[in-house]
Design a protein around this motif. Structure first.
Motif, PDB file in Angstrom:
ATOM      1  N   SER A 142       0.847  -1.193   0.000  1.00 40.02           N
ATOM      2  CA  SER A 142       0.000   0.000   0.000  1.00 40.02           C
ATOM      3  C   SER A 142       0.878   1.236   0.000  1.00 40.02           C
ATOM      4  O   SER A 142       2.047   1.195   0.400  1.00 40.02           O
ATOM      5  CB  SER A 142      -0.928   0.012   1.222  1.00 40.02           C
ATOM      6  N   ALA A 143       0.313   2.333  -0.475  1.00 36.22           N
ATOM      7  CA  ALA A 143       0.963   3.639  -0.432  1.00 36.22           C
ATOM      8  C   ALA A 143      -0.119   4.650  -0.098  1.00 36.22           C
ATOM      9  O   ALA A 143      -0.963   4.971  -0.939  1.00 36.22           O
ATOM     10  CB  ALA A 143       1.629   3.968  -1.762  1.00 36.22           C
ATOM     11  N   ARG A 162       4.045   0.714   2.431  1.00 36.69           N
ATOM     12  CA  ARG A 162       4.260  -0.608   3.014  1.00 36.69           C
ATOM     13  C   ARG A 162       4.666  -1.573   1.907  1.00 36.69           C
ATOM     14  O   ARG A 162       4.112  -1.547   0.810  1.00 36.69           O
ATOM     15  CB  ARG A 162       3.001  -1.103   3.728  1.00 36.69           C
ATOM     16  N   TYR A 163       5.649  -2.434   2.204  1.00 34.78           N
ATOM     17  CA  TYR A 163       6.191  -3.330   1.193  1.00 34.78           C
ATOM     18  C   TYR A 163       6.385  -4.739   1.754  1.00 34.78           C
ATOM     19  O   TYR A 163       6.442  -4.944   2.978  1.00 34.78           O
ATOM     20  CB  TYR A 163       7.546  -2.807   0.697  1.00 34.78           C
ATOM     21  N   GLN A 191       7.907  -0.691   6.300  1.00 35.35           N
ATOM     22  CA  GLN A 191       7.319   0.550   5.809  1.00 35.35           C
ATOM     23  C   GLN A 191       8.403   1.589   5.607  1.00 35.35           C
ATOM     24  O   GLN A 191       9.326   1.723   6.418  1.00 35.35           O
ATOM     25  CB  GLN A 191       6.283   1.077   6.803  1.00 35.35           C
ATOM     26  N   LEU A 192       8.291   2.331   4.513  1.00 34.71           N
ATOM     27  CA  LEU A 192       9.153   3.469   4.236  1.00 34.71           C
ATOM     28  C   LEU A 192       8.287   4.711   4.101  1.00 34.71           C
ATOM     29  O   LEU A 192       7.203   4.651   3.516  1.00 34.71           O
ATOM     30  CB  LEU A 192       9.948   3.264   2.946  1.00 34.71           C
ATOM     31  N   VAL A 229       2.205   9.047  -6.988  1.00 28.60           N
ATOM     32  CA  VAL A 229       1.544   9.874  -5.982  1.00 28.60           C
ATOM     33  C   VAL A 229       1.120  11.190  -6.633  1.00 28.60           C
ATOM     34  O   VAL A 229       1.905  11.803  -7.383  1.00 28.60           O
ATOM     35  CB  VAL A 229       2.483  10.139  -4.791  1.00 28.60           C
ATOM     36  N   ARG A 230      -0.093  11.620  -6.351  1.00 28.72           N
ATOM     37  CA  ARG A 230      -0.605  12.864  -6.928  1.00 28.72           C
ATOM     38  C   ARG A 230      -0.646  13.968  -5.853  1.00 28.72           C
ATOM     39  O   ARG A 230      -1.076  13.712  -4.715  1.00 28.72           O
ATOM     40  CB  ARG A 230      -1.994  12.662  -7.496  1.00 28.72           C
TER      41      ARG A 230
END
Length: 235
Positions: A142-143, A162-163, A191-192, A229-230
């Protein structure tokens, strides 16, 4: 007639005692190689930080060395040194991950054996080396949030990414070709956090692409995973 069997038994007992004494003396004798260091993981032939595996140790006294690599079954697959004369001091050998016939070894665990010909000692290096040519795989779970508002007063929004990885590796976020976030540890998931900034300033409105890659302990680099990402204008 009874004397011969008795003498035979006594001779066997004496031989066993002598062998035990020699074995105990060898256990107590200091190792002829000191401070062994092994490259724990490498990727044979890769264009990465670890294309070969180094073996280092210090030799207590000058000797002639034969150093071999064993596979998991205990078979010798490569001879790194054959009766090589070496003075007392540091020894450095590198294994390129190939067998004596020139083929690259399969992924797996391998060990070094050092034979000292003058001293008639054989030492198995206690640390294994892992050959690993399989790169990790990255999946972005997720982002959030995917949409931010343009910052005010130099403030930037934050995206939590999250990766999950196929193995323990260290992920890195790249933005505009530059590394901007790097995980501290190699973990299979985590997570980053990316702050929407560039050159110290909050980014304006637009669509921005982030790339995540991960490198494992052997040096293998994953294929990239991307997320967009917007950033919307301020209301």
């Amino acid at each position: 007639m009874r004397l011969a069997p008795t003498l035979l038994v006594l001779a066997l007992l004496a031989a066993s005692a002598a062998a035990f004494a020699v074995a105990e003396r060898l256990k107590l004798e200091a190792s002829p190689i000191l401070g062994p260091k092994v490259e724990r993981a490498f990727s044979p032939g890769c264009r990465c930080p670890h294309p070969g595996a180094d073996l280092q140790f210090r030799l207590a006294r000058r000797d002639r060395l034969t150093v071999t690599v064993l596979d998991a079954r205990g078979s010798t697959i490569r001879t790194l040194a054959d009766a090589l004369p070496r003075p007392r001091g540091r020894v450095l050998l590198r294994w390129d991950g190939k067998t004596d016939s020139g083929t690259v070894v399969p992924d797996g665990h391998y060990r070094y054996v050092v034979r000292l010909l003058r001293k008639a000692r054989t030492v198995k290096v206690p640390f294994a080396v892992t050959a690993d040519r399989t790169p990790p795989r990255v999946r972005i779970v997720s982002a959030l949030p995917r949409t931010l508002r343009a910052g005010t007063g130099g403030r930037a929004g934050r995206v939590k990414i999250r990766y999950r990885l196929s193995e323990r590796a260290r992920p890195v976020i790249f933005f505009r070709g530059r590394r901007v976030v790097r995980a501290r540890r190699r973990r299979p998931r985590g997570q980053l956090d990316w702050y929407a900034r560039s050159a110290g300033s909050a980014l304006g409105s637009g669509d921005y692409r982030l790339t995540i890659e991960a490198r494992d302990a052997a040096g293998n680099l994953s294929a990239p995973a991307t997320v967009t990402v917007r950033i919307r204008p301020r209301a």
